[in-house]
Design an enzyme around this catalytic site. Sequence first.
Site, PDB file in Angstrom:
ATOM      1  N   LYS A   1     -10.941   2.222  76.626  1.00  0.00           N
ATOM      2  CA  LYS A   1     -11.942   3.257  76.931  1.00  0.00           C
ATOM      3  C   LYS A   1     -11.303   4.294  77.862  1.00  0.00           C
ATOM      4  CE  LYS A   1     -16.726   3.807  78.374  1.00  0.00           C
ATOM      5  NZ  LYS A   1     -16.522   4.959  79.235  1.00  0.00           N
TER       6      LYS A   1
ATOM      7  N   ARG B   1     -15.185  13.658  75.901  1.00  0.00           N
ATOM      8  CA  ARG B   1     -15.433  13.410  74.488  1.00  0.00           C
ATOM      9  C   ARG B   1     -15.175  14.690  73.720  1.00  0.00           C
ATOM     10  NH1 ARG B   1     -19.171   9.284  72.090  1.00  0.00           N
ATOM     11  NH2 ARG B   1     -18.668   9.361  69.880  1.00  0.00           N
TER      12      ARG B   1
ATOM     13  N   ARG C   1     -19.293  16.449  74.156  1.00  0.00           N
ATOM     14  CA  ARG C   1     -20.302  15.384  74.047  1.00  0.00           C
ATOM     15  C   ARG C   1     -21.690  16.003  73.885  1.00  0.00           C
ATOM     16  NH1 ARG C   1     -24.277  12.598  74.802  1.00  0.00           N
ATOM     17  NH2 ARG C   1     -24.535  10.744  76.086  1.00  0.00           N
TER      18      ARG C   1
ATOM     19  N   GLU D   1     -11.312  11.211  72.541  1.00  0.00           N
ATOM     20  CA  GLU D   1     -11.433  11.526  73.958  1.00  0.00           C
ATOM     21  C   GLU D   1     -10.182  12.310  74.356  1.00  0.00           C
ATOM     22  OE1 GLU D   1     -14.264  10.332  75.362  1.00  0.00           O
ATOM     23  OE2 GLU D   1     -13.908  10.329  77.510  1.00  0.00           O
TER      24      GLU D   1
ATOM     25  N   ARG E   1     -27.393   4.914  69.513  1.00  0.00           N
ATOM     26  CA  ARG E   1     -26.841   4.047  70.550  1.00  0.00           C
ATOM     27  C   ARG E   1     -27.258   2.645  70.151  1.00  0.00           C
ATOM     28  NH1 ARG E   1     -25.116   5.193  75.687  1.00  0.00           N
ATOM     29  NH2 ARG E   1     -26.304   7.080  76.030  1.00  0.00           N
TER      30      ARG E   1
ATOM     31  N   LYS F   1     -19.862  -0.912  75.249  1.00  0.00           N
ATOM     32  CA  LYS F   1     -18.890  -0.516  76.272  1.00  0.00           C
ATOM     33  C   LYS F   1     -18.907  -1.503  77.434  1.00  0.00           C
ATOM     34  CE  LYS F   1     -22.201   2.855  78.137  1.00  0.00           C
ATOM     35  NZ  LYS F   1     -22.578   4.266  78.190  1.00  0.00           N
TER      36      LYS F   1
HETATM   37  P1  ATP Z   1     -22.679   7.859  77.022  1.00  0.00           P
HETATM   38  O1  ATP Z   1     -21.667   8.762  76.391  1.00  0.00           O
HETATM   39  O2  ATP Z   1     -22.648   6.458  76.452  1.00  0.00           O
HETATM   40  O3  ATP Z   1     -24.035   8.450  77.139  1.00  0.00           O
HETATM   41  P2  ATP Z   1     -21.411   8.401  79.534  1.00  0.00           P
HETATM   42  O4  ATP Z   1     -21.185   9.818  79.123  1.00  0.00           O
HETATM   43  O5  ATP Z   1     -21.952   8.144  80.911  1.00  0.00           O
HETATM   44  O6  ATP Z   1     -22.315   7.620  78.508  1.00  0.00           O
HETATM   45  P3  ATP Z   1     -19.741   6.174  79.529  1.00  0.00           P
HETATM   46  O7  ATP Z   1     -20.914   5.312  79.783  1.00  0.00           O
HETATM   47  O8  ATP Z   1     -18.677   6.135  80.564  1.00  0.00           O
HETATM   48  O9  ATP Z   1     -20.074   7.682  79.330  1.00  0.00           O
HETATM   49  O10 ATP Z   1     -19.097   5.739  78.120  1.00  0.00           O
HETATM   50  C1  ATP Z   1     -19.299   6.239  76.863  1.00  0.00           C
HETATM   51  C2  ATP Z   1     -18.248   7.285  76.558  1.00  0.00           C
HETATM   52  O11 ATP Z   1     -16.942   6.712  76.563  1.00  0.00           O
HETATM   53  C3  ATP Z   1     -18.296   7.900  75.173  1.00  0.00           C
HETATM   54  O12 ATP Z   1     -19.283   8.883  75.057  1.00  0.00           O
HETATM   55  C4  ATP Z   1     -16.894   8.467  75.027  1.00  0.00           C
HETATM   56  O13 ATP Z   1     -16.865   9.773  75.539  1.00  0.00           O
HETATM   57  C5  ATP Z   1     -16.051   7.593  75.930  1.00  0.00           C
HETATM   58  N1  ATP Z   1     -14.991   6.820  75.240  1.00  0.00           N
HETATM   59  C6  ATP Z   1     -13.746   6.646  75.716  1.00  0.00           C
HETATM   60  N2  ATP Z   1     -13.009   5.894  74.913  1.00  0.00           N
HETATM   61  C7  ATP Z   1     -13.780   5.565  73.851  1.00  0.00           C
HETATM   62  C8  ATP Z   1     -13.564   4.804  72.652  1.00  0.00           C
HETATM   63  N3  ATP Z   1     -12.395   4.219  72.400  1.00  0.00           N
HETATM   64  N4  ATP Z   1     -14.597   4.694  71.788  1.00  0.00           N
HETATM   65  C9  ATP Z   1     -15.792   5.278  72.039  1.00  0.00           C
HETATM   66  N5  ATP Z   1     -16.057   6.006  73.149  1.00  0.00           N
HETATM   67  C10 ATP Z   1     -15.066   6.155  74.051  1.00  0.00           C
END
Ligand code: ATP
Length: 590
Positions: free
Chosen positions: A252, A257, A274, A304, A419, A425
């Site tokens: 991750k 994004r 995103r 990403e 979702r 995650k």
């Molecule tokens: P979300 O995007 O789930 O609403 P957030 O913006 O707070 O939450 P996180 O909770 O940290 O982000 O984690 C999700 C995000 O992780 C994804 O939206 C993406 O941008 C990022 N990400 C990084 N690596 C990956 C991966 N290998 N597969 C999917 N997502 C990933």
Amino acid sequence: MLFSEVAEYYQKLEEVSSRLTMIDILSELFSKSSKDEIKQLIYLTQGVLSPPFEGKEIGMAEKLAISSIVLATGIPKENIQKLFNSKGDLGSAAEEAIKDTKLKKLHNKKFTVNELFSTLNKIADSSGSGSQDIKIKLLAGLISDSSPLESRYIIRFALGTLRLGLGDATILEALSKAKTGDRESKQALENAYNLCSDLGKVGFKLFDEGIDGINKMEVSLFNPIRPELAERAKSFEEIMERMNNICAVDGKYDGLRAQLHLDKKKKRVEIFSRNLEKMTHMFPDLVKAVFEEVDAETLILDGEAIAYDDITEEFRPFQETIQTKRKHDIQEKSSEMPLHLFVFDIMYLNGKSLMDKSYSERRETLEKVLNKRIFILPAIRIITKSKKELELFFNAQLTAGLEGIVAKDLSSTYVAGARKFSWIKMKRSYKSELSDTVDLVIIGYYLGKGSRTEFGLGGLLAAVYNDKKDLFESITKIGTGFTEQQMSYFKELLDKITLKKKPARVESEVEPDFWVEPKYVVEVRADEITRSPMHTCGKTSYQSEEIGYALRFPRIISDGIRDKKAEDSTTTAEIIEMFEKQKKKPLSDK
Ligand code: ATP
């Protein structure tokens, strides 16, 4: 359809305080529209001229709009300015001013939605020398043909401050009701919207081909797909259970994004955030690289973007990635610390959608397409059947400077905007704190007390999004942890979106000093989620005796606001799920 009729509906929409009434009013408005104007009507209602991801703004300066009102009415500038100061809204000031002019009655000419739309586009498109005059004249022309009420909204269009308080879901439900008589088709419309992020396009398709056309809608190049999102799990065990004991696990990356669209023949690349905003100009390195590094004519990739040092093999902190993409020094920074795109999915290739293919098939395709792997590389991943291996991989990613892992169901299709547990995650956690931060939308603010009065802001009232009800539910007040800089920053930002009454889509029994339009999202860390009668988060009905959910010791951890829409903030369901998980032992950091 005449705009004068639309303006009456906008007035009604502004006055209601319930979301369901909003849907009724809006569906009545839509049902009066023809196929040839529904797209324009939807954009106008959103206060835009094209889907928001295009980033096209009318954004006229207040000064110019005032000149237009002066030109159209002959009223001295000082009088308009005075009215503006007392109303706090130039649209209402124009309305008031025009009520008094005799000129109105002489010149009032009716115009249609499409005519208005085309003039507003001309205003937005005029640029270069002499364009200010053209803009002033075009807007003045509209005003002198308008009734006072029409002027109210036309000025707001021109300034980009229409703000009817409608969410995308509200517009979709109203469309469903307008065409089918009930809100049942909302889901089908939402699916179509998730594929193209363009409400105007969805509305036109519905009016042109009916629900059948909507159900057959496909992804298309240069229309951003709403990204698939990940659920959380409390343990490695839970991940393996939910995945039926076999899954792929990606590293991750803590970057940005990025959804990349490419058409090689047309020499066109776009990169969306995103939040589905176009941010292509911020990634000159990636735009160049994609032509050289992928074996495809057209494609859509999900990944990403992150600053990565090839020499030391280190990922740079998120903050540096952001700096790298800052608008003003893109050229300089990008050669110093080039961004890399770690790609974890492919949704479209050579004219065909891959959305319905399984994840394992998509990943296989991805491996073939990325054949140079210099700046655009596949995300690191393994396939595993073992909890032990999963845990080892997780720890290895933390050591390598990543944020954690995302486990993925090998058989799942790419579901736009979903979702679900097909992506899970797991991040590094912090002891004695909630294992994850939450993203909250600001719904109001408080004046400061004591030494804080000088900033005019002492705290925020924040909410989560209830996606089942399309409403924002209060969850916490945030009063500590602001720097002086942050207080001034929020005050300035929020003052532009204050409202006289609680917005129709907000449910809160707590009253802030000022309500604001639910628009800005902040990242918040808290010690705990607690049950509380004060907040509406999680209550099944508003103003009931039930107990809701609240945050203990909340503090803002983002410097400013997040790149997320209000509807992308943490949901009520996520809060309840996190509450249940926090009862169990937190994951250790080892
Ligand atoms: P979300 O995007 O789930 O609403 P957030 O913006 O707070 O939450 P996180 O909770 O940290 O982000 O984690 C999700 C995000 O992780 C994804 O939206 C993406 O941008 C990022 N990400 C990084 N690596 C990956 C991966 N290998 N597969 C999917 N997502 C990933």
